[in-house]
Design a protein around this motif. Sequence first.
Motif, PDB file in Angstrom:
ATOM      1  N   LEU A 141     -22.533  25.668 -38.693  1.00  0.00           N
ATOM      2  CA  LEU A 141     -21.232  26.137 -38.220  1.00  0.00           C
ATOM      3  C   LEU A 141     -21.229  26.237 -36.697  1.00  0.00           C
ATOM      4  N   HIS A 142     -22.311  26.800 -36.145  1.00  0.00           N
ATOM      5  CA  HIS A 142     -22.419  26.964 -34.695  1.00  0.00           C
ATOM      6  C   HIS A 142     -22.425  25.608 -33.990  1.00  0.00           C
ATOM      7  N   LYS A 143     -23.191  24.691 -34.512  1.00  0.00           N
ATOM      8  CA  LYS A 143     -23.269  23.367 -33.902  1.00  0.00           C
ATOM      9  C   LYS A 143     -21.913  22.673 -33.940  1.00  0.00           C
ATOM     10  N   PHE A 144     -21.243  22.737 -35.087  1.00  0.00           N
ATOM     11  CA  PHE A 144     -19.933  22.116 -35.203  1.00  0.00           C
ATOM     12  C   PHE A 144     -18.937  22.761 -34.240  1.00  0.00           C
ATOM     13  N   ALA A 145     -18.882  24.101 -34.238  1.00  0.00           N
ATOM     14  CA  ALA A 145     -17.891  24.811 -33.422  1.00  0.00           C
ATOM     15  C   ALA A 145     -18.088  24.551 -31.937  1.00  0.00           C
ATOM     16  N   SER A 146     -19.335  24.574 -31.487  1.00  0.00           N
ATOM     17  CA  SER A 146     -19.601  24.404 -30.063  1.00  0.00           C
ATOM     18  C   SER A 146     -19.308  22.981 -29.599  1.00  0.00           C
ATOM     19  N   GLN A 147     -19.578  21.997 -30.445  1.00  0.00           N
ATOM     20  CA  GLN A 147     -19.310  20.614 -30.075  1.00  0.00           C
ATOM     21  C   GLN A 147     -17.833  20.256 -30.222  1.00  0.00           C
ATOM     22  N   ARG A 148     -17.205  20.754 -31.286  1.00  0.00           N
ATOM     23  CA  ARG A 148     -15.797  20.435 -31.525  1.00  0.00           C
ATOM     24  C   ARG A 148     -14.889  21.051 -30.470  1.00  0.00           C
ATOM     25  N   ALA A 149     -15.281  22.173 -29.898  1.00  0.00           N
ATOM     26  CA  ALA A 149     -14.433  22.885 -28.935  1.00  0.00           C
ATOM     27  C   ALA A 149     -14.045  22.015 -27.745  1.00  0.00           C
ATOM     28  N   ARG A 150     -14.834  21.011 -27.454  1.00  0.00           N
ATOM     29  CA  ARG A 150     -14.525  20.127 -26.325  1.00  0.00           C
ATOM     30  C   ARG A 150     -13.283  19.280 -26.585  1.00  0.00           C
ATOM     31  N   GLU A 151     -12.901  19.170 -27.856  1.00  0.00           N
ATOM     32  CA  GLU A 151     -11.752  18.329 -28.203  1.00  0.00           C
ATOM     33  C   GLU A 151     -10.422  19.002 -27.879  1.00  0.00           C
ATOM     34  N   GLY A 152     -10.405  20.348 -27.821  1.00  0.00           N
ATOM     35  CA  GLY A 152      -9.158  21.074 -27.656  1.00  0.00           C
ATOM     36  C   GLY A 152      -8.629  21.539 -29.002  1.00  0.00           C
ATOM     37  N   CYS A 153      -7.365  21.882 -29.063  1.00  0.00           N
ATOM     38  CA  CYS A 153      -6.800  22.353 -30.331  1.00  0.00           C
ATOM     39  C   CYS A 153      -5.299  22.118 -30.355  1.00  0.00           C
ATOM     40  N   GLU A 154      -4.725  22.320 -31.543  1.00  0.00           N
ATOM     41  CA  GLU A 154      -3.306  22.061 -31.757  1.00  0.00           C
ATOM     42  C   GLU A 154      -2.522  23.362 -31.744  1.00  0.00           C
ATOM     43  N   HIS A 155      -1.291  23.263 -31.301  1.00  0.00           N
ATOM     44  CA  HIS A 155      -0.346  24.378 -31.215  1.00  0.00           C
ATOM     45  C   HIS A 155       0.357  24.498 -32.568  1.00  0.00           C
ATOM     46  N   TRP A 156       0.053  25.557 -33.350  1.00  0.00           N
ATOM     47  CA  TRP A 156       0.575  25.670 -34.707  1.00  0.00           C
ATOM     48  C   TRP A 156       1.605  26.782 -34.822  1.00  0.00           C
ATOM     49  N   LEU A 157       2.845  26.381 -34.974  1.00  0.00           N
ATOM     50  CA  LEU A 157       3.924  27.308 -35.296  1.00  0.00           C
ATOM     51  C   LEU A 157       4.388  27.010 -36.711  1.00  0.00           C
ATOM     52  N   PRO A 158       4.005  27.829 -37.701  1.00  0.00           N
ATOM     53  CA  PRO A 158       4.472  27.578 -39.073  1.00  0.00           C
ATOM     54  C   PRO A 158       5.995  27.669 -39.160  1.00  0.00           C
ATOM     55  N   VAL A 159       6.580  26.773 -39.916  1.00  0.00           N
ATOM     56  CA  VAL A 159       8.018  26.791 -40.183  1.00  0.00           C
ATOM     57  C   VAL A 159       8.184  27.114 -41.659  1.00  0.00           C
ATOM     58  N   VAL A 160       8.828  28.231 -41.938  1.00  0.00           N
ATOM     59  CA  VAL A 160       8.862  28.778 -43.290  1.00  0.00           C
ATOM     60  C   VAL A 160      10.164  28.428 -43.998  1.00  0.00           C
ATOM     61  N   LEU A 161      10.020  27.861 -45.209  1.00  0.00           N
ATOM     62  CA  LEU A 161      11.147  27.578 -46.086  1.00  0.00           C
ATOM     63  C   LEU A 161      11.004  28.410 -47.349  1.00  0.00           C
ATOM     64  N   THR A 162      12.112  28.636 -48.040  1.00  0.00           N
ATOM     65  CA  THR A 162      12.060  29.306 -49.328  1.00  0.00           C
ATOM     66  C   THR A 162      12.458  28.326 -50.415  1.00  0.00           C
ATOM     67  N   LYS A 163      11.801  28.483 -51.561  1.00  0.00           N
ATOM     68  CA  LYS A 163      12.076  27.595 -52.693  1.00  0.00           C
ATOM     69  C   LYS A 163      11.717  28.326 -53.976  1.00  0.00           C
ATOM     70  N   ASP A 164      12.715  28.592 -54.826  1.00  0.00           N
ATOM     71  CA  ASP A 164      12.463  29.244 -56.116  1.00  0.00           C
ATOM     72  C   ASP A 164      11.641  30.513 -55.957  1.00  0.00           C
TER      73      ASP A 164
END
Length: 398
Positions: free
Chosen positions: A295-318
Amino acid sequence: MNTALKHWKEAATLILAAGNRLGVDALSSRTPPVSGCYGRSHLPHKSRFDYDVLLLKRSSKSGFMPNAYVFPGGMVDSSDFSSEWLDIFKSFSDSPNFGLRGVKQSAETRPPIFATDRLKLGSPIPGEVAFRICALRETFEESGVLMVVPQTEEESLLKSTEDRCATDQILHYKVNDLCSNELTKWRALVNQNPSNFIRMCRELQVLPNIWALHEWGNWLTPAGRYGVTRFDTAFFICCLQETPHTLQDQREIVRFQWSTPSEILQSYEARELWIAPPQFYELSRMCRYPLLSDLHKFASQRAREGCEHWLPVVLTKDEQYISLLPGDKLYPLNSSGETVVGKSTDPQVEDRQDDSALHRIRISDPYTVTLQITITPKYNHLLPVVGSAAPPDSKSEL
């Protein structure tokens, strides 16, 4: 601090993983689950994990997500952007972002929480630094876990930040390296006034260990789900060799627990605790790596890629909620934050023919959450571990 934000308050949170009480070398001696690699449901059995994750239970009187179990963290304070940090980090004044690694992600796609020019807002402290300071300060306030580096180690720290390949292989272990009386004293002072975190670092001659935190994600509170207050939150992750001594603050936090990601998710499924969708999603991601070193190896190496801006958009259904995430075929391409909870009456929403791009969280009730994901994550991130979902039900599926 960005006081010009219309919808959100900026915040930071820390996913803190630590070698569990059996020790990081004890995995091979642990009794394997009878059913093989997996326990109840689709999750890896808890005996597969050699680390635990810290969760804190919010007070029932909390104005935001009362009684929820959350990762430590909270709202940014003006002191996190104070120019006084320049003196604390003076040995790193010639290093961009105080020695933090840069990311490959372009400025155009960088989440605003990181891309915003803080100099234009009156602070010389970059967002990548200030939000790490916020996460460390809030973690100390809420749990008593203090992650700092003595100034006597500045020279070796400077060298190590220049050789990140070597540093990334090292699990961090120097935590709470003060006597209990000192910790208690400073924790009370920081709880009284966040600016005392600067004072503490100056008087104790320590640096907040911003280099131990790796960028993980950026979640924004959707409209209409959790009250008026909404947060734009930077998520970081940190891996520690051993579980540190932990305390709750008895104000906002009434309980803490260290558990494996699968234990937390199974407790949630059993309605023994409640976690919000971001925690559910991130813990499901962590189930991909039961070993702390991986987990540590993945997290430390992946962090160089950056990240995505996540705003959930909520819908209702049944009488269910469907939380759409970026990449889903129904996610609005230009979501500005004005989106409110809506009903799935649009013909496009009713189109069930194209299941090639699903990235959504289905919430049947507060304790029943299903992840539906067919997309490839951006920035080399992880897909969550999800159950063997049945084919979409044409009577209920979007």
